[in-house]
Design a protein around this motif. Sequence first.
Motif, PDB file in Angstrom:
ATOM      1  N   MET A   1      51.990  59.694 -42.017  1.00  0.00           N
ATOM      2  CA  MET A   1      53.530  60.288 -41.676  1.00  0.00           C
ATOM      3  C   MET A   1      53.013  61.231 -40.627  1.00  0.00           C
ATOM      4  O   MET A   1      52.313  62.090 -40.476  1.00  0.00           O
ATOM      5  CB  MET A   1      54.046  60.801 -43.183  1.00  0.00           C
ATOM      6  N   THR A   2      53.936  61.148 -39.416  1.00  0.00           N
ATOM      7  CA  THR A   2      53.950  62.012 -38.504  1.00  0.00           C
ATOM      8  C   THR A   2      55.273  62.788 -38.207  1.00  0.00           C
ATOM      9  O   THR A   2      55.994  62.029 -38.482  1.00  0.00           O
ATOM     10  CB  THR A   2      53.668  61.250 -37.108  1.00  0.00           C
ATOM     11  N   GLY A   3      55.428  64.049 -37.888  1.00  0.00           N
ATOM     12  CA  GLY A   3      56.908  64.607 -37.765  1.00  0.00           C
ATOM     13  C   GLY A   3      57.049  64.445 -36.356  1.00  0.00           C
ATOM     14  O   GLY A   3      56.364  63.751 -35.459  1.00  0.00           O
ATOM     15  N   GLY A   4      58.531  65.079 -36.137  1.00  0.00           N
ATOM     16  CA  GLY A   4      59.028  64.724 -34.858  1.00  0.00           C
ATOM     17  C   GLY A   4      58.936  65.916 -33.756  1.00  0.00           C
ATOM     18  O   GLY A   4      58.983  65.346 -33.097  1.00  0.00           O
ATOM     19  N   GLY A   5      58.629  66.914 -34.515  1.00  0.00           N
ATOM     20  CA  GLY A   5      58.645  67.881 -33.436  1.00  0.00           C
ATOM     21  C   GLY A   5      59.875  68.438 -32.691  1.00  0.00           C
ATOM     22  O   GLY A   5      59.921  68.819 -31.652  1.00  0.00           O
TER      23      GLY A   5
ATOM     24  N   VAL B   1      60.231  53.948 -40.159  1.00  0.00           N
ATOM     25  CA  VAL B   1      59.496  53.478 -41.068  1.00  0.00           C
ATOM     26  C   VAL B   1      59.228  52.030 -40.629  1.00  0.00           C
ATOM     27  O   VAL B   1      59.840  51.106 -40.427  1.00  0.00           O
ATOM     28  CB  VAL B   1      60.058  53.474 -42.339  1.00  0.00           C
ATOM     29  N   ASP B   2      57.608  51.987 -40.083  1.00  0.00           N
ATOM     30  CA  ASP B   2      57.190  50.749 -39.672  1.00  0.00           C
ATOM     31  C   ASP B   2      55.558  50.780 -39.754  1.00  0.00           C
ATOM     32  O   ASP B   2      55.189  51.610 -39.233  1.00  0.00           O
ATOM     33  CB  ASP B   2      57.389  50.409 -38.160  1.00  0.00           C
TER      34      ASP B   2
ATOM     35  N   VAL C   1      62.910  62.800 -36.157  1.00  0.00           N
ATOM     36  CA  VAL C   1      61.987  63.732 -37.236  1.00  0.00           C
ATOM     37  C   VAL C   1      60.872  63.317 -37.591  1.00  0.00           C
ATOM     38  O   VAL C   1      60.257  64.269 -38.168  1.00  0.00           O
ATOM     39  CB  VAL C   1      62.979  64.599 -37.959  1.00  0.00           C
ATOM     40  N   GLY C   2      60.568  62.072 -37.755  1.00  0.00           N
ATOM     41  CA  GLY C   2      59.337  61.731 -38.353  1.00  0.00           C
ATOM     42  C   GLY C   2      59.033  60.278 -38.053  1.00  0.00           C
ATOM     43  O   GLY C   2      59.975  59.404 -38.015  1.00  0.00           O
ATOM     44  N   VAL C   3      57.887  59.817 -38.607  1.00  0.00           N
ATOM     45  CA  VAL C   3      57.446  58.348 -38.671  1.00  0.00           C
ATOM     46  C   VAL C   3      56.717  58.024 -39.797  1.00  0.00           C
ATOM     47  O   VAL C   3      55.703  58.802 -39.996  1.00  0.00           O
ATOM     48  CB  VAL C   3      56.809  57.867 -37.349  1.00  0.00           C
TER      49      VAL C   3
ATOM     50  N   GLU D   1      60.405  65.618 -47.540  1.00  0.00           N
ATOM     51  CA  GLU D   1      60.050  66.799 -46.625  1.00  0.00           C
ATOM     52  C   GLU D   1      60.887  66.966 -45.646  1.00  0.00           C
ATOM     53  O   GLU D   1      61.470  68.040 -45.173  1.00  0.00           O
ATOM     54  CB  GLU D   1      58.710  66.383 -46.039  1.00  0.00           C
ATOM     55  N   LEU D   2      61.418  65.703 -44.760  1.00  0.00           N
ATOM     56  CA  LEU D   2      62.329  66.129 -43.543  1.00  0.00           C
ATOM     57  C   LEU D   2      63.920  65.843 -43.903  1.00  0.00           C
ATOM     58  O   LEU D   2      64.679  66.241 -42.956  1.00  0.00           O
ATOM     59  CB  LEU D   2      61.739  64.801 -42.474  1.00  0.00           C
ATOM     60  N   ARG D   3      64.279  65.159 -44.895  1.00  0.00           N
ATOM     61  CA  ARG D   3      65.595  65.014 -45.181  1.00  0.00           C
ATOM     62  C   ARG D   3      66.497  64.513 -43.991  1.00  0.00           C
ATOM     63  O   ARG D   3      67.307  65.205 -43.688  1.00  0.00           O
ATOM     64  CB  ARG D   3      66.351  66.382 -45.458  1.00  0.00           C
ATOM     65  N   PRO D   4      66.064  63.402 -43.724  1.00  0.00           N
ATOM     66  CA  PRO D   4      66.848  62.749 -42.394  1.00  0.00           C
ATOM     67  C   PRO D   4      68.152  62.500 -42.862  1.00  0.00           C
ATOM     68  O   PRO D   4      68.361  62.211 -44.053  1.00  0.00           O
ATOM     69  CB  PRO D   4      65.722  61.580 -42.030  1.00  0.00           C
TER      70      PRO D   4
END
Length: 236
Positions: A1-5, A19-20, A42-44, A57-60
């Motif tokens: 998982m990567t964050g978006g920064g 998500v892919d 915000v994330g992948v 964690e990110l609550r998209p």
Amino acid sequence: MTGGGATPNAPDAIDVLVVDDDFMVARVHRAFVERVGPFRVVGVAGSGREAVDAVDELRPDLVLLDLYLPDVFGLDVIPRLRTAGHDCDVMVISAAREADTVRGAVRHGVVDYLLKPFEFEDLRTRLERYAAQRGRLLSTVVRGQADVDRVLAKAAPAPVAGGLPKGMSVETAELVERALRAADGTLSATECAALTGISRVSARRYLEHFHTTGSADVSLRYGAAGRPERRYGWRV
């Protein structure tokens, strides 16, 4: 998982989790999303487990969900999110074309379903439609059935993508839409007819259709005498 920064607490931003399992595809989708305001990635995540953890964690606000994930079928992620108490929206982005899969996605309440491969404009149109629908849900005060119908307008097919009422054409709908979008303010049926070259009756029918599906607002202008004039404006 990567964050978006992404910058935290950006006003009115719509946070997206991509998500892919293919990191190159995820990178392309991320780039597409970040070209459309007010969306920000915000994330992948690359698996169903990562997707659930990332939402924790990110609550998209929105999850772009592939279905062919390495650990679970994508649709199985949705009930896991709901069980965990997350109410984020989900848009499926997948190569899965089976009717049962599409029906399953609808039953799980996805906001849209986009088939791979696709162009940027295909995703942009759906993101903008989602943003408009989300805005209606957040801002609408329900005073009657018309307000409910406008909130639920997403359930109707996009006017120029098919599903028009009998006797209406995609080409004329596109003409009327372009006239509304280009207008400096609102248009009456008479003004729309003059701009598009169709009859006033036809213009009124298409304008009312856009209003019914939630794509256009209507207001009344009162003159010195007679019935008020109905004026239409495209929803931004």
